[in-house]
Scaffold this motif. Structure first.
Motif, mmCIF file in Angstrom:
data_model
loop_
_atom_site.group_PDB
_atom_site.id
_atom_site.type_symbol
_atom_site.label_atom_id
_atom_site.label_comp_id
_atom_site.label_asym_id
_atom_site.label_seq_id
_atom_site.Cartn_x
_atom_site.Cartn_y
_atom_site.Cartn_z
ATOM 1 N N ALA A 282 0.038 4.293 -5.631
ATOM 2 C CA ALA A 282 1.286 4.070 -4.086
ATOM 3 C C ALA A 282 0.402 4.971 -3.361
ATOM 4 N N ASN A 283 1.274 4.924 -1.444
ATOM 5 C CA ASN A 283 0.940 6.210 -0.823
ATOM 6 C C ASN A 283 2.304 5.988 0.124
ATOM 7 N N LEU B 133 -5.669 6.059 -0.033
ATOM 8 C CA LEU B 133 -5.750 7.063 0.735
ATOM 9 C C LEU B 133 -6.528 7.111 2.066
ATOM 10 N N ASN B 134 -6.049 7.503 3.132
ATOM 11 C CA ASN B 134 -7.112 7.281 4.450
ATOM 12 C C ASN B 134 -7.752 8.567 4.435
ATOM 13 N N ILE B 135 -8.776 7.403 5.133
ATOM 14 C CA ILE B 135 -10.028 7.774 4.728
ATOM 15 C C ILE B 135 -10.888 8.260 5.800
ATOM 16 N N ASP B 136 -12.230 9.351 5.943
ATOM 17 C CA ASP B 136 -11.847 9.589 7.295
ATOM 18 C C ASP B 136 -12.511 8.063 8.114
ATOM 19 N N SER B 137 -13.500 7.245 7.363
ATOM 20 C CA SER B 137 -13.537 5.949 8.238
ATOM 21 C C SER B 137 -14.309 5.185 7.420
ATOM 22 N N GLU C 163 0.984 -1.500 -0.037
ATOM 23 C CA GLU C 163 -0.042 -0.067 -0.006
ATOM 24 C C GLU C 163 0.646 1.007 0.015
ATOM 25 N N LEU C 164 2.221 1.244 0.844
ATOM 26 C CA LEU C 164 2.765 2.648 0.925
ATOM 27 C C LEU C 164 3.619 2.893 -0.730
ATOM 28 N N TYR C 165 4.159 1.893 -1.218
ATOM 29 C CA TYR C 165 5.271 2.007 -2.027
ATOM 30 C C TYR C 165 4.957 1.329 -3.671
ATOM 31 N N ARG C 166 4.142 0.077 -3.603
ATOM 32 C CA ARG C 166 3.870 -0.041 -5.164
ATOM 33 C C ARG C 166 2.447 -0.452 -5.620
ATOM 34 N N PRO C 167 2.659 1.008 -6.827
ATOM 35 C CA PRO C 167 1.263 0.861 -7.684
ATOM 36 C C PRO C 167 0.947 -0.265 -8.451
ATOM 37 N N PHE C 168 -0.123 -0.259 -9.165
ATOM 38 C CA PHE C 168 -0.693 -1.625 -9.544
ATOM 39 C C PHE C 168 -1.267 -1.121 -10.927
#
Length: 685
Positions: free
Chosen positions: A488-489, A540-544, A474-479
């Motif tokens: 990624a993010n 992305l981190n979303i609210d919930s 999730e941090l580093y690999r686009p797909f």
């Protein structure tokens, strides 16, 4: 500058195999030393029973929504695959509806309670106490876990704060290997289906001294079925071919009358083709673990493990049908362990103290290729390291018909060494980034109570918090799932869970077991694949993500007839004010999931089972633009003994030929397994 694979593609290393073999061999050697004592000493010593399991379930387990899948249910899954067997617990799901023959491995994360939305596991999956999630991706290597090797599975829905609790955001799935007595001296099976695909497995098990050792292997291969609808096929369309194997060695031996040593080694490889010729992917791994379990006055569980994993994937253009991305190498290493201590505190009181640690280290090597010229356009290298150190305590009291429990964790997490580098086809630098290291402490808690009412009725209530670190993937690999690219993010924050539940259970011995649970779970800073435009998404981190629902289960026994059923309804929604997806369901998360199996035992070792399973409508993406219709399937299993040691096995998957849509992107559709009929022989000595 030209990027090269500084870490070669992981193969079955001699060092890892040697470690696994030595670990597995330690059990019989130690057991033989015990057996070499004099006859007088043997007569004087107490009877030693080794189980190959961990410590007994804590008192606290009765306060949470805990369900068991017995061995009979595990081995009678029509597909012969563990993910199918786990679907007997409503709420269990993977990111997609495909199983481990026709899914991309990176999409095989496990979750519960519709707390999905991406392909990473939000449920903690343990095999003999060892976390099985891939260190880089977070997926579960389901094809490497043969249900025939297991004794039972324990599923706890809801957040947890015990060992490895930092990964138990949606719940915990504990898989427990069977002992030698359960497996038998020698067993095996050979089956083939109506497409000419084969499944073959064999196990040898025996008591060595006062312990036991087992070795088992499984090989599955086949040309697969067409996942692509007839009207969307082109000359390059391929069947979902698969070829996978796994070997597990396990040894258990007593160190003393209250301490046993357990060792396990697992080696596997899986190769699949998806949708087009040349769209091949693979995963492989070598795992080894050692465990000491003490059942004396001072009970303890000491575990250490090491994992070497790899993944490859080739993306083929859906318009020109040539490779456009070669994710040629994704080596990753997982190292971890735990120590849990239960000091003597009386029959009505149980205290658990412990520490656990996990390290995930990995990187991606991939090559982008022009669909028109076939030339390399970019070479990319990305990766990093995640670690988590957890301290936990749980205290349980039994006061008459009441059990009270409270637990807490303190987790020190670290996200470090993150980088992303890319060069063009000429070796010129396009991007060269090193990301800032991050670390911190997060606390989590859980508590609950169970009250035994009259006539087998039990009331329970629980509340909990939890966390999950973002994976390296999730941090580093686009797909790419053409035509959509998901970015990624590197700035993702850990997910946090807040939840509570209330349940009512009723049992009448072995004849009747009913359960009903109402729950409300919310994942804060949930990591979701958010649509940016028609061809781009980003993690992305979303609210919930909030999931509220009800889970019901029923197990009934009428002589040799048993019925096990499970049903879940979940009202789940994503929340982010001002965004188009606010109020929508998380992607790939159905409202209704249900399963019912009727099984009948007959003759000696005879078994017949019929399973009805329903998965409700769900959506491909966060905007609910592409729907996956509800699907209801019927499966069957028959094991008919012809001698004391040999039986005929018949299995039927999706007998009604239900159309199971597993992917829908703008009308480009993939299907799940059609009607599949298996026949073969099963040996048991």
């Amino acid at each position: 500058m030209i990027i090269t694979d500084t870490i070669p593609k992981i193969r079955v290393s001699l060092a890892t195999l040697a470690f696994a073999l030595a670990a597995a061999g330690a059990a019989p050697l130690l057991a033989q030393e015990q057996a070499s004592e004099s006859d007088d000493a043997d007569r004087a010593s107490p009877v030693i029973v080794v189980t190959g399991e961990g410590l007994e379930d804590p008192l606290s387990s009765v306060a949470y929504d805990t369900r068991y899948i017995e061995r009979e249910q595990l081995v009678s899954a029509a597909s012969g695959r563990i993910e199918d067997a786990l679907s007997g617990i409503a709420g269990f799901q993977q990111f997609r509806r495909s199983d481990s023959r026709s899914a991309n491995p990176s999409a095989q994360g496990a979750t519960l309670r519709a707390l999905g939305g991406n392909a990473t596991s939000r449920a903690l999956v343990l095999l003999d106490g060892v976390p099985m999630a891939d260190p880089f991706f977070g997926y579960i290597p389901f094809s490497a876990i043969d249900p025939e090797r297991l004794s039972y599975a324990k599923v706890t829905r809801g957040g947890g704060s015990g060992p490895f609790g930092a990964g138990a955001l949606a719940g915990t799935i504990e898989l427990v290997s069977a002992d030698a007595a359960t497996l038998g001296t020698a067993s095996g099976r050979v089956l083939s289906n109506n497409r000419g695909e084969t499944e073959a497995a064999a196990t040898l098990a025996g008591n060595l001294g006062r312990g036991f050792a087992t070795i088992s292997g499984r090989w599955d291969r086949g040309k697969g079925f067409y996942t692509t609808p007839t009207d969307q096929r082109v000359p390059a369309t391929a069947r979902a071919a698969y070829d996978s194997w796994s070997i597990q060695l396990r040894g258990v031996a007593p160190i003393s009358d209250t301490v046993e040593l357990q060792a396990r080694g697992l080696v596997y490889e899986d190769n699949r083709t998806l949708r087009f010729d040349g769209a091949d992917n693979s995963m492989e791994g070598q795992d080894a673990s050692l465990r000491l379990v003490g059942t004396g006055d001072w009970q303890f569980d000491l575990l250490g493990y090491v994992q070497a994993r790899n993944f490859t994937n080739v993306v083929v253009s859906s318009t020109r049908f040539v490779p456009v991305l070669d994710q040629r190498n994704t080596p990753a290493t997982g190292i971890g362990g735990k120590f849990e201590l239960r000091p003597p505190s009386g029959d009505a009181h149980e205290l658990r103290l412990g520490v656990d640690y996990r390290l995930a280290d990995g990187e991606l090597f991939e090559t982008a290729i022009s669909a028109f010229s076939g030339n390399v356009t970019e070479r990319r290298n990305a990766g990093g390291r995640n670690s988590n150190l957890g301290l936990f305590i749980e205290d349980d009291y039994s006061i008459g018909p009441v059990v009270l429990t409270a637990g807490a964790r303190a987790d020190r997490y670290s996200i470090s060494g993150g980088f992303y580098t890319s060069v063009d086809g000429n070796g010129s630098i396009v991007s060269d980034e090193a990301f800032e290291d991050r670390s911190g402490w997060i606390g989590s808690f859980r508590g609950g109570a169970m009250v035994g009412l009259a006539n087998g009725m039990r009331l329970r209530v629980a509340g909990y918090t939890g966390l999950r670190l973002p994976t390296l993937n999730e941090l580093y690999r686009p797909f790419v799932v053409f035509p959509v690219t998901t970015l990624a993010n590197e700035d993702l924050k850990p997910e946090r869970l807040e939840g509570f539940e209330i349940g009512l259970d009723y049992s009448r011995g072995d004849r009747l077991d009913l359960g009903l649970t109402l729950f409300d779970n919310t994942v804060r800073d949930a990591i979701a694949n958010v649509t940016l435009d028609a061809t781009t998404r980003q993690r992305l981190n979303i609210d919930s993500i909030r999931a509220r629902g009800v889970e019901a289960s029923a197990a009934l026994a009428f002589g040799k007839l048993r019925v096990n059923s499970s049903l879940a309804y979940v009202d789940a929604e994503t929340r982010e004010e001002g965004q188009a997806f606010n109020g929508n369901r998380p992607s790939q998360s159905p409202s209704w999931i249900g399963s019912a199996t009727a099984s009948w035992s007959f003759a000696e070792r005879g078994l017949a089972a019929l399973t009805l399973r329903h998965v409700g409508k769900q959506f491909e993406d966060d905007l609910e633009s592409d729907a996956l219709p509800a699907a209801t399937t019927v499966d069957a299993y028959v094991e008919f003994p012809i001698t004391n040691a040999l039986a005929v096995v018949l299995r039927g998957e999706n007998l009604t030929e239900e159309t199971i849509v597993t992917r829908n992107q703008g009308g480009s559709v993939d299907f799940g397994a059609p009607r599949t009929l298996w026949a073969g022989l099963k040996l048991g000595l």
